[in-house]
Enzyme design. Structure first.
Site, PDB file in Angstrom:
ATOM      1  N   GLY A   1      74.361   2.678  41.021  1.00  0.00           N
ATOM      2  CA  GLY A   1      75.678   3.129  41.342  1.00  0.00           C
ATOM      3  C   GLY A   1      75.975   3.983  42.676  1.00  0.00           C
ATOM      4  O   GLY A   1      76.975   3.987  42.970  1.00  0.00           O
TER       5      GLY A   1
ATOM      6  N   GLN B   1      92.645  23.214  41.485  1.00  0.00           N
ATOM      7  CA  GLN B   1      91.536  24.292  41.790  1.00  0.00           C
ATOM      8  C   GLN B   1      91.497  24.848  43.130  1.00  0.00           C
ATOM      9  O   GLN B   1      90.652  24.834  43.853  1.00  0.00           O
ATOM     10  CB  GLN B   1      90.365  23.552  41.195  1.00  0.00           C
TER      11      GLN B   1
ATOM     12  N   LYS C   1     108.142  29.539  29.633  1.00  0.00           N
ATOM     13  CA  LYS C   1     106.926  29.205  28.512  1.00  0.00           C
ATOM     14  C   LYS C   1     106.363  30.676  28.296  1.00  0.00           C
ATOM     15  O   LYS C   1     105.612  31.088  29.179  1.00  0.00           O
ATOM     16  CB  LYS C   1     106.053  28.346  28.997  1.00  0.00           C
TER      17      LYS C   1
END
Length: 338
Positions: free
Chosen positions: A44, A103, A200
């Protein structure tokens, strides 16, 4: 194709994440895509070989870092290292969709600020400049110690809504949460429309959120606007809330079509009239969906890269009237192809 851009040291390369956009971008500028071989070892590992001389050239390397984000990020880093070792004059990473952008802060103790880590990795690998669109948080630009050209597709999307009669005096632009209000205000200004917000609320003892609409949407056409659509849950819940509040038609509009898992199926069954997104992420491998309308950012990026290369301001690219000419050009191209 025959190269037409006046500077032969202007080179565009593409990796694997969004080759269709890179090809369209190269055609928009008038250059050929550079030749590079990307292969993998049996385990890979990624191997990249640049198959032409790029010594002394200004390289514009196109690669979004969407799923599989780790694979595409490593391709970008390895290609950057190869370009640097091949004596490129400058390496400009064109990242239409900047992954890991969500993030961007520590929400809990002992978490990584991964958006900053990725910025450090790009600079360490040898990137001289980043060109991107609609970062999840604009302050991510401050994570870089190299120049960042942060473009916006908002005017492009606004023009599309206006040109296709999807927005009028009865339109309200809606933020699906409080975090996106500044983004929605920008769109509302371009459409000359009011805004509304999905509020919310949830208790730590009750995971079921209470969704309410701040603003008047009764009898109105609503445009839900966000920087990206990932699982589709936010747009689906917001659409249902708006319908309960009396909205007639609801459209979803976003720059980045992340569309993870069965997001497209959720959107199809949500009650949304149409979902309008751009091609910062390649969707050619996904099943076509009639309610998804994808517009191209190639014209916007192409003009930005030429302006950057010629040391000109990119500020005009944020103007609604200017971006409207880009979409007109795209429509003329499609008409000429028929």
């Amino acid at each position: 194709m025959t190269e037409t851009y006046k500077d032969t040291y202007f080179r565009v390369f593409s990796l694997n994440s969004n080759r269709p956009l890179a090809e369209e971008l190269a055609e928009e500028i008038g250059v050929s895509l550079g030749e590079a071989e990307i292969t993998r070892f049996e385990d890979g590992e990624i191997r990249i070989n640049i198959e032409e001389s790029i010594r002394g050239s200004d390289i514009y390397l196109v690669q979004s870092t969407n799923h599989p984000s780790n694979e595409y990020l490593m391709e970008l880093l390895i290609m950057t290292d190869a370009l640097r070792r091949a004596s490129a004059k400058t390496i400009n990473a064109v990242i239409p969709y900047y992954g890991y952008a969500r993030q961007d802060r520590k929400e809990r103790p002992r978490e990584s600020i991964t958006a900053k880590l990725v910025a450090n990795m790009l600079a360490t690998a040898g990137v001289d400049r980043v060109v991107t669109l609609d970062l999840h948080s604009p302050q991510i630009q401050g994570f870089f110690d190299i120049p960042v050209d942060h473009l916006s597709a908002t005017a492009l999307l606004a023009n599309h809504l206006l040109n296709h009669q999807l927005a009028d005096h009865q339109t309200v632009v809606v933020s699906p949460d409080h975090a996106g209000v500044s983004r929605v205000r920008e769109m509302a200004t371009l459409l000359d429309a009011p805004i509304a917000i999905i509020d919310k609320r949830s208790s730590e003892f009750d995971e079921k959120a209470d969704l309410r609409v701040i603003g008047d949407v009764k009898g109105k056409t609503c445009v839900l606007f966000d920087d990206l659509i990932d699982t589709g849950d936010t747009m689906v819940q917001a659409c249902r809330t708006l319908k309960k509040a009396g909205a007639t038609d609801v459209y979803a509009c976003a720059t980045h079509p992340v569309l993870s898992g069965n997001a497209m199926e959720k959107l199809e069954q949500s009650g949304l009239k149409k979902v309008i997104i751009t091609n910062t992420i390649d969707l050619s491998h996904k099943k076509s969906n009639r309610m998804i309308e994808q517009i191209s950012v190639a014209g916007l990026l192409g003009d930005a890269l030429k302006r950057i290369h010629e040391h000109k301001s990119v500020k005009p690219l944020f103007d609604k009237a200017y971006v409207g000419t880009l979409e007109k050009t795209e429509q003329e191209k499609k008409a000429s192809d028929l």
